[in-house]
Design an enzyme around this catalytic site. Structure first.
Site, short mmCIF file in Angstrom:
data_model
loop_
_atom_site.label_atom_id
_atom_site.label_comp_id
_atom_site.label_asym_id
_atom_site.label_seq_id
_atom_site.Cartn_x
_atom_site.Cartn_y
_atom_site.Cartn_z
N LYS A 41 43.45 31.60 45.39
CA LYS A 41 44.69 32.27 45.71
C LYS A 41 44.43 33.69 46.21
CE LYS A 41 46.49 29.78 41.76
NZ LYS A 41 46.43 29.84 40.30
N GLY A 42 43.19 34.13 46.03
CA GLY A 42 42.85 35.53 46.30
C GLY A 42 43.08 35.98 47.74
N GLU A 97 38.93 35.56 53.03
CA GLU A 97 38.60 35.71 51.60
C GLU A 97 39.01 37.08 51.10
OE1 GLU A 97 37.86 34.65 48.84
OE2 GLU A 97 36.12 33.34 48.73
N ASP A 98 39.27 37.16 49.81
CA ASP A 98 39.56 38.47 49.22
C ASP A 98 38.28 39.29 49.02
OD1 ASP A 98 38.64 36.70 47.28
OD2 ASP A 98 40.18 37.18 45.79
N ASP A 101 31.25 38.22 46.46
CA ASP A 101 30.54 38.85 45.35
C ASP A 101 29.09 38.33 45.37
OD1 ASP A 101 30.06 40.16 42.96
OD2 ASP A 101 31.02 38.64 41.72
N PHE A 150 34.21 45.68 38.57
CA PHE A 150 35.28 44.70 38.50
C PHE A 150 36.57 45.29 39.10
CE2 PHE A 150 38.63 42.42 35.96
CZ PHE A 150 38.51 41.22 36.66
N ASP A 157 42.55 38.96 40.97
CA ASP A 157 43.27 38.82 39.70
C ASP A 157 42.44 39.24 38.51
OD1 ASP A 157 41.56 36.40 39.94
OD2 ASP A 157 42.52 35.88 38.04
N ARG A 163 47.65 40.01 41.22
CA ARG A 163 47.33 39.68 42.62
C ARG A 163 48.33 40.31 43.57
NH1 ARG A 163 43.53 35.44 42.64
NH2 ARG A 163 43.69 33.91 40.98
P1 IMP Z 1 31.17 34.64 44.46
O1 IMP Z 1 30.82 33.19 44.48
O2 IMP Z 1 30.45 35.36 43.36
O3 IMP Z 1 31.00 35.35 45.78
O4 IMP Z 1 32.68 34.66 43.99
C1 IMP Z 1 33.68 35.11 44.75
C2 IMP Z 1 34.99 34.96 43.99
O5 IMP Z 1 34.91 35.53 42.69
C3 IMP Z 1 36.06 35.72 44.73
O6 IMP Z 1 36.69 34.93 45.70
C4 IMP Z 1 36.97 36.15 43.61
O7 IMP Z 1 37.92 35.14 43.36
C5 IMP Z 1 36.06 36.30 42.41
N1 IMP Z 1 35.67 37.73 42.21
C6 IMP Z 1 34.51 38.30 42.55
N2 IMP Z 1 34.49 39.62 42.23
C7 IMP Z 1 35.71 39.88 41.70
C8 IMP Z 1 36.32 41.09 41.19
O8 IMP Z 1 35.75 42.20 41.17
N3 IMP Z 1 37.60 40.97 40.72
C9 IMP Z 1 38.27 39.76 40.74
N4 IMP Z 1 37.74 38.63 41.22
C10 IMP Z 1 36.46 38.67 41.68
MG MG Z 2 38.61 34.25 45.96
#
Ligand code: IMP
Ligand code: MG
Length: 181
Positions: A41-42, A97-98, A101, A150, A157, A163
């Protein structure tokens, strides 16, 4: 709001940058039709604002994914909980994408989507947490590079909340201690 420790990106900063990204995408794609693939949903808030500034023809599609493993550690094993409605074969696709990470979620998704033979596949993320990357990902459009902390708001979220907040903030540690790494 009491939960806000520090605002990292103001509403105005975000809106200005999102407009720039929309303009850059419009220049790159011209009259080509773009499938904006929003990762729920991000990515939803970002998609809506970004699309307003794209002058190329646009269609939307949505995917929802959930990561196996615990709530705080991305495992890289991803389950598609909602798949695309339309075929992307031969289409120009931009993943919206939001935040990226570790990159594990997106790396899985990229493999999956490439196998569906789109004409092109690019990535547009509002936030890029490069320092926390576990797999290399070539990101085409980045709103902001952010440090490894974070973040919440504008799609991101904390326990599914916040959000809808129009800015990005760091929550007070007492709210999320023991909950995220
Ligand atoms: P990745 O697989 O670690 O790149 O995960 C990405 C997903 O983790 C993003 O689409 C977010 O939904 C969540 N995420 C990563 N960092 C944060 C953060 O700082 N706050 C909230 N959600 C996060
Ligand atoms: Mg996301």
């Amino acid at each position: 709001m009491d939960i806000v420790e520090r605002i990292v990106l103001s509403e105005e900063q975000i809106q200005t940058r999102v407009q720039e990204l929309g303009q850059a995408i419009s220049q790159d794609y011209g009259d080509e039709c773009i499938t904006l693939l929003c990762i729920l949903k991000g990515g939803l808030m970002f998609l809506c604002d970004l699309a307003k500034h794209i002058t190329s023809p646009v269609v939307y599609d949505f995917m929802s994914v959930s990561s196996y493993g615990d709530a705080t550690q991305s495992s890289g094993v991803v389950r598609i909980t909602k798949d695309l409605e339309e075929s992307i074969e031969g289409k120009h696709v931009i993943i919206v994408e939001d935040i990226i990470d570790t990159g594990l979620t997106l790396s899985y998704l990229l493999n999956n989507l490439h196998s569906r033979n789109p004409a092109s596949l690019r990535i547009c993320t509002l936030l890029n947490k490069e320092a926390h990357r576990k797999v290399e990902i070539a990101v085409d459009y980045v709103g902001f590079d952010v440090p490894n902390e974070f973040l919440v708001g504008y799609g991101l979220d904390f326990k599914q909340l916040y959000r809808n907040i129009p800015y990005v903030f760091v929550p007070k540690p007492e709210y999320y201690q023991d909950q995220v790494d």
